[in-house]
Write a protein that holds these residues in place. Sequence first.
Motif, PDB file in Angstrom:
ATOM      1  N   PHE A 131      27.411  63.960  19.919  1.00  0.00           N
ATOM      2  CA  PHE A 131      28.037  65.037  20.673  1.00  0.00           C
ATOM      3  C   PHE A 131      29.337  64.555  21.313  1.00  0.00           C
ATOM      4  CE2 PHE A 131      23.485  66.591  21.184  1.00  0.00           C
ATOM      5  CZ  PHE A 131      23.601  67.455  20.109  1.00  0.00           C
ATOM      6  N   ASN A 132      29.304  63.333  21.828  1.00  0.00           N
ATOM      7  CA  ASN A 132      30.477  62.707  22.414  1.00  0.00           C
ATOM      8  C   ASN A 132      30.232  61.207  22.435  1.00  0.00           C
ATOM      9  OD1 ASN A 132      28.812  62.234  24.801  1.00  0.00           O
ATOM     10  ND2 ASN A 132      29.219  64.368  25.340  1.00  0.00           N
ATOM     11  N   GLU A 133      31.052  60.462  23.157  1.00  0.00           N
ATOM     12  CA  GLU A 133      30.915  59.013  23.194  1.00  0.00           C
ATOM     13  C   GLU A 133      29.616  58.579  23.864  1.00  0.00           C
ATOM     14  OE1 GLU A 133      31.862  55.003  22.655  1.00  0.00           O
ATOM     15  OE2 GLU A 133      32.805  56.783  21.799  1.00  0.00           O
ATOM     16  N   ARG A 134      29.042  59.428  24.719  1.00  0.00           N
ATOM     17  CA  ARG A 134      27.848  59.053  25.477  1.00  0.00           C
ATOM     18  C   ARG A 134      26.556  59.544  24.846  1.00  0.00           C
ATOM     19  NH1 ARG A 134      27.858  57.981  31.062  1.00  0.00           N
ATOM     20  NH2 ARG A 134      29.892  57.462  31.912  1.00  0.00           N
ATOM     21  N   THR A 135      26.554  60.708  24.213  1.00  0.00           N
ATOM     22  CA  THR A 135      25.325  61.394  23.843  1.00  0.00           C
ATOM     23  C   THR A 135      25.245  61.607  22.340  1.00  0.00           C
ATOM     24  OG1 THR A 135      25.513  62.591  25.942  1.00  0.00           O
ATOM     25  CG2 THR A 135      23.868  63.375  24.371  1.00  0.00           C
ATOM     26  N   SER A 136      24.043  61.435  21.794  1.00  0.00           N
ATOM     27  CA  SER A 136      23.804  61.692  20.377  1.00  0.00           C
ATOM     28  C   SER A 136      22.409  62.270  20.204  1.00  0.00           C
ATOM     29  CB  SER A 136      23.954  60.414  19.545  1.00  0.00           C
ATOM     30  OG  SER A 136      22.912  59.504  19.843  1.00  0.00           O
ATOM     31  N   LEU A 137      22.213  62.951  19.085  1.00  0.00           N
ATOM     32  CA  LEU A 137      20.923  63.544  18.725  1.00  0.00           C
ATOM     33  C   LEU A 137      20.559  63.083  17.326  1.00  0.00           C
ATOM     34  CD1 LEU A 137      18.583  65.656  19.073  1.00  0.00           C
ATOM     35  CD2 LEU A 137      20.146  67.324  18.035  1.00  0.00           C
ATOM     36  N   SER A 138      19.298  62.689  17.146  1.00  0.00           N
ATOM     37  CA  SER A 138      18.826  62.265  15.827  1.00  0.00           C
ATOM     38  C   SER A 138      17.558  63.033  15.469  1.00  0.00           C
ATOM     39  CB  SER A 138      18.550  60.757  15.796  1.00  0.00           C
ATOM     40  OG  SER A 138      17.500  60.415  16.685  1.00  0.00           O
ATOM     41  N   LEU A 139      17.454  63.414  14.202  1.00  0.00           N
ATOM     42  CA  LEU A 139      16.281  64.093  13.654  1.00  0.00           C
ATOM     43  C   LEU A 139      15.839  63.322  12.420  1.00  0.00           C
ATOM     44  CD1 LEU A 139      17.637  67.763  13.787  1.00  0.00           C
ATOM     45  CD2 LEU A 139      16.176  66.650  15.485  1.00  0.00           C
ATOM     46  N   SER A 140      14.542  63.057  12.308  1.00  0.00           N
ATOM     47  CA  SER A 140      14.081  62.246  11.181  1.00  0.00           C
ATOM     48  C   SER A 140      12.643  62.582  10.827  1.00  0.00           C
ATOM     49  CB  SER A 140      14.189  60.745  11.510  1.00  0.00           C
ATOM     50  OG  SER A 140      13.315  60.398  12.571  1.00  0.00           O
ATOM     51  N   PHE A 141      12.270  62.180   9.610  1.00  0.00           N
ATOM     52  CA  PHE A 141      10.903  62.284   9.113  1.00  0.00           C
ATOM     53  C   PHE A 141      10.440  60.881   8.728  1.00  0.00           C
ATOM     54  CE2 PHE A 141       8.201  62.236   5.338  1.00  0.00           C
ATOM     55  CZ  PHE A 141       7.109  62.962   5.779  1.00  0.00           C
ATOM     56  N   SER A 142       9.196  60.541   9.081  1.00  0.00           N
ATOM     57  CA  SER A 142       8.648  59.228   8.741  1.00  0.00           C
ATOM     58  C   SER A 142       7.219  59.396   8.246  1.00  0.00           C
ATOM     59  CB  SER A 142       8.678  58.284   9.954  1.00  0.00           C
ATOM     60  OG  SER A 142       7.894  58.801  11.015  1.00  0.00           O
ATOM     61  N   ASP A 143       6.825  58.490   7.362  1.00  0.00           N
ATOM     62  CA  ASP A 143       5.476  58.541   6.800  1.00  0.00           C
ATOM     63  C   ASP A 143       5.017  57.124   6.504  1.00  0.00           C
ATOM     64  OD1 ASP A 143       3.101  59.440   5.869  1.00  0.00           O
ATOM     65  OD2 ASP A 143       3.882  60.477   4.106  1.00  0.00           O
ATOM     66  N   LYS A 144       3.714  56.900   6.669  1.00  0.00           N
ATOM     67  CA  LYS A 144       3.109  55.600   6.380  1.00  0.00           C
ATOM     68  C   LYS A 144       1.817  55.830   5.615  1.00  0.00           C
ATOM     69  CE  LYS A 144       1.458  51.317   8.538  1.00  0.00           C
ATOM     70  NZ  LYS A 144       1.214  50.612   9.826  1.00  0.00           N
ATOM     71  N   LEU A 145       1.740  55.244   4.432  1.00  0.00           N
ATOM     72  CA  LEU A 145       0.565  55.373   3.565  1.00  0.00           C
ATOM     73  C   LEU A 145      -0.179  54.054   3.548  1.00  0.00           C
ATOM     74  CD1 LEU A 145       2.322  57.197   0.590  1.00  0.00           C
ATOM     75  CD2 LEU A 145       1.096  58.244   2.501  1.00  0.00           C
ATOM     76  N   SER A 146      -1.451  54.058   3.960  1.00  0.00           N
ATOM     77  CA  SER A 146      -2.264  52.844   4.035  1.00  0.00           C
ATOM     78  C   SER A 146      -3.446  52.955   3.088  1.00  0.00           C
ATOM     79  CB  SER A 146      -2.768  52.617   5.463  1.00  0.00           C
ATOM     80  OG  SER A 146      -1.696  52.534   6.382  1.00  0.00           O
ATOM     81  N   ALA A 147      -3.682  51.892   2.327  1.00  0.00           N
ATOM     82  CA  ALA A 147      -4.824  51.850   1.415  1.00  0.00           C
ATOM     83  C   ALA A 147      -6.109  51.527   2.186  1.00  0.00           C
ATOM     84  CB  ALA A 147      -4.582  50.814   0.316  1.00  0.00           C
ATOM     85  N   LYS A 148      -7.253  51.625   1.510  1.00  0.00           N
ATOM     86  CA  LYS A 148      -8.538  51.385   2.162  1.00  0.00           C
ATOM     87  C   LYS A 148      -8.723  49.913   2.516  1.00  0.00           C
ATOM     88  CE  LYS A 148     -11.092  55.194   0.028  1.00  0.00           C
ATOM     89  NZ  LYS A 148     -12.254  55.571  -0.825  1.00  0.00           N
ATOM     90  N   ALA A 149      -9.374  49.679   3.653  1.00  0.00           N
ATOM     91  CA  ALA A 149      -9.735  48.325   4.052  1.00  0.00           C
ATOM     92  C   ALA A 149     -11.005  47.891   3.321  1.00  0.00           C
ATOM     93  CB  ALA A 149      -9.947  48.270   5.562  1.00  0.00           C
ATOM     94  N   SER A 150     -11.212  46.582   3.295  1.00  0.00           N
ATOM     95  CA  SER A 150     -12.390  46.023   2.606  1.00  0.00           C
ATOM     96  C   SER A 150     -13.077  45.008   3.493  1.00  0.00           C
ATOM     97  CB  SER A 150     -11.981  45.361   1.282  1.00  0.00           C
ATOM     98  OG  SER A 150     -11.379  46.285   0.414  1.00  0.00           O
ATOM     99  N   LEU A 151     -14.415  44.933   3.374  1.00  0.00           N
ATOM    100  CA  LEU A 151     -15.233  43.965   4.104  1.00  0.00           C
ATOM    101  C   LEU A 151     -16.008  43.118   3.100  1.00  0.00           C
ATOM    102  CD1 LEU A 151     -16.734  46.202   6.952  1.00  0.00           C
ATOM    103  CD2 LEU A 151     -14.760  44.680   7.092  1.00  0.00           C
TER     104      LEU A 151
END
Length: 444
Positions: free
Chosen positions: A365-385
């Motif tokens: 917007f100016n030297e002081r202020t900004s706006l950010s928009l984003s999408f994030s995703d994390k895919l995790s596989a199954k754990a094992s014992l």
Amino acid sequence: MDKTLLASAASCALAFAPALHAQDIGTTTSPKDQADVTALASQLQALKSSYAREVRRLRELDMQVQALQARLQGKVPANTLPSEPVAAGAQSMAAAGADHSAPRGSSDHPASEAGSPAEAAQARPTRSIQDALLQEHAVFDRKLTIENGITYSRYDRKQLTLNGFLALDAIFLGNIAIENVESDSLTYNLAARYGINPRWTLNLDVPYLGRKTVYQKGGAGGSAAAIAEEQTTGSGIGDVSLSANYKLFAETGAVPDTVLTFGVTAPTGRAPYGIDWKVIERDNDQYIRFAVPEKQPTGNGLWQANIGASVVKTMDPAIIFANLGYIHAFPRSFGDIDTDPQTRNPGRVKLGNAYYFGAGVAFAFNERTSLSLSFSDKLSAKASLRNKDTPWTKVIGSDANAAAFNMGVTYALNQRTTMVTLLGIGLTPDAPDYTITFKVPYMF
């Protein structure tokens, strides 16, 4: 001044046009005419370069005047923002002064070099954009940044369980229970970012978190109307991570600014394996109907390594960014992985590998202020014992897909301190319902 320069450039262009026309129609030109054409062309190029430099100087002086007016009105402190444009303006004025002392047509001072300091300042992202990108990318022109952050996360998940069978394809015989898990966590994060050189930075993140989880289960005592509830808490240091950023490519033309990230996470937090569970309710045949952990974990208990890449491309007036990465968890042995306090069962745990990716856009917007928009995703596989002398067994339901939409606002409090506010909204059941983060990076 600008009108005078434009008039001079126009007159030179009019004087240059007849000579070109004479060449087109095949008119014989003398060596003197050719020398005049060359001199006029050099003068025209010098005037264009001088005009471009003066325009840049006018913009920089206008920014300085606005900053001084804001300071006089009491809107900003004495250490005026922006500092970088002022310094860039001083450099460009000094460079322009040096050029004025040389002949205009001199080949030792080409026009492309005359405005290079100001052009470099214009190409550099603004302070507000750098503050926004520090959350998703990496900034290499800061020697040391200490960041204090607080994050609140809310997680609420309901599940219907049926313990019985369906008779005559229409009547359910057995117990119907509703399980509900509500979790609140508050995390304080201390982070340090150190710039070794223009291509390498080091990052250290140390979290301390507190968690409260409420477990609710319907069907207590065999009655579908009765609900049992239990609450557990846990606090302590989380898993500490150390990472490094390497600038692979600087942004030039169609090539985006590209940064590689290498990191490792140490299992300094309390592992979730081997924590004893307390039984709240049993059936008449001693079948455990409702049990909860005695305390909440603060880490995942395993060493992890990650590698990733992030890119940034300037598309005036916005900047777009994207990232992707891979996280590998190393198997680890534990003296006890059983939840029964009466049983000790040693074994090994292996978390599923994870992939993450995201993309977004940031506006200044100016030297002081900004706006950010984003999408994030994390895919995790199954754990094992794996118990002693037994094969690996996958844990049903341990895989996850945690996607979120994020919105952030940065505001420069002064020349060294920034306030960052982030809101994350979960888009899948495995992601928190929402997260709120406040960060205060301080630059040394």
